[in-house]
Design an enzyme around this catalytic site. Sequence first.
Site, PDB file in Angstrom:
ATOM      1  N   ASP A  29       1.628   6.472   0.062  1.00  0.00           N
ATOM      2  CA  ASP A  29       1.464   5.525  -1.054  1.00  0.00           C
ATOM      3  C   ASP A  29       1.312   6.280  -2.375  1.00  0.00           C
ATOM      4  O   ASP A  29       0.589   5.824  -3.268  1.00  0.00           O
ATOM      5  CB  ASP A  29       0.281   4.579  -0.824  1.00  0.00           C
ATOM      6  CG  ASP A  29       0.316   3.380  -1.764  1.00  0.00           C
ATOM      7  OD1 ASP A  29       1.396   3.082  -2.305  1.00  0.00           O
ATOM      8  OD2 ASP A  29      -0.742   2.760  -1.966  1.00  0.00           O
ATOM      9  N   HIS A  73       6.238   5.554  -3.594  1.00  0.00           N
ATOM     10  CA  HIS A  73       6.753   4.947  -4.833  1.00  0.00           C
ATOM     11  C   HIS A  73       7.446   6.043  -5.630  1.00  0.00           C
ATOM     12  O   HIS A  73       6.795   6.985  -6.091  1.00  0.00           O
ATOM     13  CB  HIS A  73       5.614   4.346  -5.660  1.00  0.00           C
ATOM     14  CG  HIS A  73       4.916   3.226  -4.968  1.00  0.00           C
ATOM     15  ND1 HIS A  73       5.280   1.903  -5.112  1.00  0.00           N
ATOM     16  CD2 HIS A  73       3.895   3.229  -4.075  1.00  0.00           C
ATOM     17  CE1 HIS A  73       4.502   1.145  -4.358  1.00  0.00           C
ATOM     18  NE2 HIS A  73       3.656   1.929  -3.714  1.00  0.00           N
ATOM     19  N   LYS A  83       9.516  -5.526   2.273  1.00  0.00           N
ATOM     20  CA  LYS A  83       8.105  -5.392   1.874  1.00  0.00           C
ATOM     21  C   LYS A  83       7.533  -6.722   1.399  1.00  0.00           C
ATOM     22  O   LYS A  83       8.120  -7.381   0.532  1.00  0.00           O
ATOM     23  CB  LYS A  83       8.006  -4.355   0.737  1.00  0.00           C
ATOM     24  CG  LYS A  83       6.602  -4.149   0.172  1.00  0.00           C
ATOM     25  CD  LYS A  83       5.728  -3.317   1.094  1.00  0.00           C
ATOM     26  CE  LYS A  83       4.277  -3.283   0.639  1.00  0.00           C
ATOM     27  NZ  LYS A  83       3.987  -2.253  -0.329  1.00  0.00           N
ATOM     28  N   HIS A 118      -1.132   1.273   4.119  1.00  0.00           N
ATOM     29  CA  HIS A 118      -2.300   1.900   3.468  1.00  0.00           C
ATOM     30  C   HIS A 118      -3.620   1.226   3.831  1.00  0.00           C
ATOM     31  O   HIS A 118      -4.308   0.686   2.964  1.00  0.00           O
ATOM     32  CB  HIS A 118      -2.121   1.976   1.953  1.00  0.00           C
ATOM     33  CG  HIS A 118      -1.513   0.755   1.304  1.00  0.00           C
ATOM     34  ND1 HIS A 118      -2.009  -0.506   1.471  1.00  0.00           N
ATOM     35  CD2 HIS A 118      -0.455   0.622   0.482  1.00  0.00           C
ATOM     36  CE1 HIS A 118      -1.277  -1.363   0.773  1.00  0.00           C
ATOM     37  NE2 HIS A 118      -0.323  -0.691   0.168  1.00  0.00           N
ATOM     38  N   HIS A 176       5.712   5.637   3.231  1.00  0.00           N
ATOM     39  CA  HIS A 176       5.338   4.725   2.117  1.00  0.00           C
ATOM     40  C   HIS A 176       5.262   5.532   0.827  1.00  0.00           C
ATOM     41  O   HIS A 176       4.302   6.270   0.605  1.00  0.00           O
ATOM     42  CB  HIS A 176       3.987   4.073   2.407  1.00  0.00           C
ATOM     43  CG  HIS A 176       3.599   3.029   1.408  1.00  0.00           C
ATOM     44  ND1 HIS A 176       3.156   1.782   1.770  1.00  0.00           N
ATOM     45  CD2 HIS A 176       3.588   3.032   0.045  1.00  0.00           C
ATOM     46  CE1 HIS A 176       2.891   1.073   0.691  1.00  0.00           C
ATOM     47  NE2 HIS A 176       3.133   1.815  -0.383  1.00  0.00           N
ATOM     48  N   ALA A 202      -3.399   0.692 -11.206  1.00  0.00           N
ATOM     49  CA  ALA A 202      -3.765   1.100  -9.850  1.00  0.00           C
ATOM     50  C   ALA A 202      -2.701   2.049  -9.319  1.00  0.00           C
ATOM     51  O   ALA A 202      -1.504   1.772  -9.456  1.00  0.00           O
ATOM     52  CB  ALA A 202      -3.857  -0.125  -8.956  1.00  0.00           C
ATOM     53  N   HIS A 234       1.646  -5.400   2.239  1.00  0.00           N
ATOM     54  CA  HIS A 234       0.479  -5.102   1.390  1.00  0.00           C
ATOM     55  C   HIS A 234      -0.576  -6.126   1.778  1.00  0.00           C
ATOM     56  O   HIS A 234      -0.493  -7.279   1.390  1.00  0.00           O
ATOM     57  CB  HIS A 234       0.830  -5.182  -0.101  1.00  0.00           C
ATOM     58  CG  HIS A 234      -0.341  -4.800  -0.963  1.00  0.00           C
ATOM     59  ND1 HIS A 234      -0.392  -3.615  -1.664  1.00  0.00           N
ATOM     60  CD2 HIS A 234      -1.530  -5.418  -1.186  1.00  0.00           C
ATOM     61  CE1 HIS A 234      -1.557  -3.534  -2.296  1.00  0.00           C
ATOM     62  NE2 HIS A 234      -2.264  -4.611  -2.022  1.00  0.00           N
ATOM     63  N   ARG A 292       9.651   5.210  -8.217  1.00  0.00           N
ATOM     64  CA  ARG A 292       9.954   4.678  -9.562  1.00  0.00           C
ATOM     65  C   ARG A 292      11.433   4.914  -9.918  1.00  0.00           C
ATOM     66  O   ARG A 292      12.251   5.185  -9.051  1.00  0.00           O
ATOM     67  CB  ARG A 292       9.052   5.295 -10.641  1.00  0.00           C
ATOM     68  CG  ARG A 292       7.584   5.387 -10.292  1.00  0.00           C
ATOM     69  CD  ARG A 292       6.930   4.043 -10.101  1.00  0.00           C
ATOM     70  NE  ARG A 292       5.484   4.175 -10.070  1.00  0.00           N
ATOM     71  CZ  ARG A 292       4.679   3.335  -9.447  1.00  0.00           C
ATOM     72  NH1 ARG A 292       5.155   2.308  -8.779  1.00  0.00           N
ATOM     73  NH2 ARG A 292       3.382   3.496  -9.479  1.00  0.00           N
ATOM     74  N   HIS A 305       1.699   6.997 -12.136  1.00  0.00           N
ATOM     75  CA  HIS A 305       1.641   6.319 -13.440  1.00  0.00           C
ATOM     76  C   HIS A 305       1.400   7.416 -14.463  1.00  0.00           C
ATOM     77  O   HIS A 305       0.817   8.450 -14.138  1.00  0.00           O
ATOM     78  CB  HIS A 305       0.474   5.329 -13.480  1.00  0.00           C
ATOM     79  CG  HIS A 305       0.622   4.153 -12.570  1.00  0.00           C
ATOM     80  ND1 HIS A 305       1.346   3.039 -12.903  1.00  0.00           N
ATOM     81  CD2 HIS A 305       0.158   3.943 -11.314  1.00  0.00           C
ATOM     82  CE1 HIS A 305       1.304   2.171 -11.905  1.00  0.00           C
ATOM     83  NE2 HIS A 305       0.603   2.700 -10.915  1.00  0.00           N
TER      84      HIS A 305
HETATM   85  O1  DOR Z   1      -2.474   1.469  -6.083  1.00  0.00           O
HETATM   86  C1  DOR Z   1      -1.368   0.978  -5.905  1.00  0.00           C
HETATM   87  N1  DOR Z   1      -0.324   1.326  -6.670  1.00  0.00           N
HETATM   88  N2  DOR Z   1      -1.206   0.075  -4.942  1.00  0.00           N
HETATM   89  C2  DOR Z   1      -0.062  -0.600  -4.786  1.00  0.00           C
HETATM   90  O2  DOR Z   1       0.017  -1.409  -3.909  1.00  0.00           O
HETATM   91  C3  DOR Z   1       1.062  -0.386  -5.712  1.00  0.00           C
HETATM   92  C4  DOR Z   1       0.991   0.920  -6.330  1.00  0.00           C
HETATM   93  C5  DOR Z   1       1.937   1.109  -7.506  1.00  0.00           C
HETATM   94  O3  DOR Z   1       3.093   0.723  -7.406  1.00  0.00           O
HETATM   95  O4  DOR Z   1       1.498   1.672  -8.516  1.00  0.00           O
HETATM   96 ZN    ZN Z   2       2.386   1.279  -2.239  1.00  0.00          ZN
END
Ligand code: DOR
Ligand code: ZN
Length: 351
Positions: free
Chosen positions: A250, A16, A100, A175, A14, A266, A137, A18, A254
């Site tokens: 996960d 991300h 997903k 998660h 899992h 988040a 999720h 980007r 950001h």
């Molecule tokens: O904290 C999170 N950030 N939870 C998620 O489900 C998505 C993720 C994100 O893409 O930033």
């Molecule tokens: Zn995620």
Amino acid sequence: MAPMLTIIRPDDWHVHLRDGEMLKAVAPLTARQFARAIVMPNLKPPVTTSAHAKTYRDEILAVLPQGSTFTPLMTIYLTDATDAGDLVQGHKDGIITAAKLYPANATTNSEAGVTDIKKIYPVLERMQKAGIPLLVHGEETNPEIDVFDREAVFIDKILKPLRRDLPELKVVLEHITTLEAAAYVANEGKKGRLAATITAHHLHINRNAMFSGGIRPHFYCLPVAKREKHREALVKAAISGAPMFFLGTDTAPHTQAAKESACGCAGIFTAANALELYAQAFDEAGHIERLEGFASRFGPAFYGLPVNKELIKLEKASGGENKIKAILTGGGQQIIPFVPPSPVLWRIAES
Ligand code: DOR
Ligand code: ZN
């Protein structure tokens, strides 16, 4: 000599990654530790077709360091209008590994997610038949439900009926953050159709960490960290050696500006030190020898993939913690890595 541990190279089930400058900055960090990763599709716009998944995969491969053998495993973002034929064909063609489910408005970039699970039952039926895993999720989206209860409510209201209706569908509850989730998956996962990923950060922090001495945006993610008893249940599940629990970071980068704001995003960023964080948590719980199953064997078994051939070596420093620096993107933005409240002594040994 420093304690050492050699394990089969792990996968991240899992992640991300980007796109654009952020992708360039973070993908090499995941590729340094993991052989494969399940790549989340919540881009802007989301990855909703196999054609988009294919171009996104090419974009990822193009930013990897020369000689990297890292394999991105692509997912599709389910919407009320998902084309089941395209999904099944994308899976047959080896482009798509899983789909997903983001309940609409549950988290970052989930606005286009599913508004009512019943609307996608025909798609889920096709997935069940084709053996395509559903990655979930698992949070209730009704804003009146307390944010700390949303996972447990989702399990009762959505997941249990869904699995009753589609018992052969392979499901990963992503998660997990609660003892309710850990208990449900431990019980129901014995037939190999239900599993859960556990992040590194949820093994290290409980909800107090978000408020220790002030508000700590870099400890905020969704699902949000819960009480200490839940963290303990997650550690117990992770180190149990039960194959329905496996590694999924996960990692969700950001920019510092987007996190440290009046409405911070988040997401916790662990791509720079994830394996070290897991090793530390397993070691602190007295079961470093169970890390290999969790990190490198149970995920491939669930997905029906071979385990990796290469090995990776970790070492534990006798003193001095593993310090992680902020990551700078090509666009001049900083990403702040997750640093838990207690020291991390494990690191990947450069060979
Ligand atoms: O904290 C999170 N950030 N939870 C998620 O489900 C998505 C993720 C994100 O893409 O930033
Ligand atoms: Zn995620």
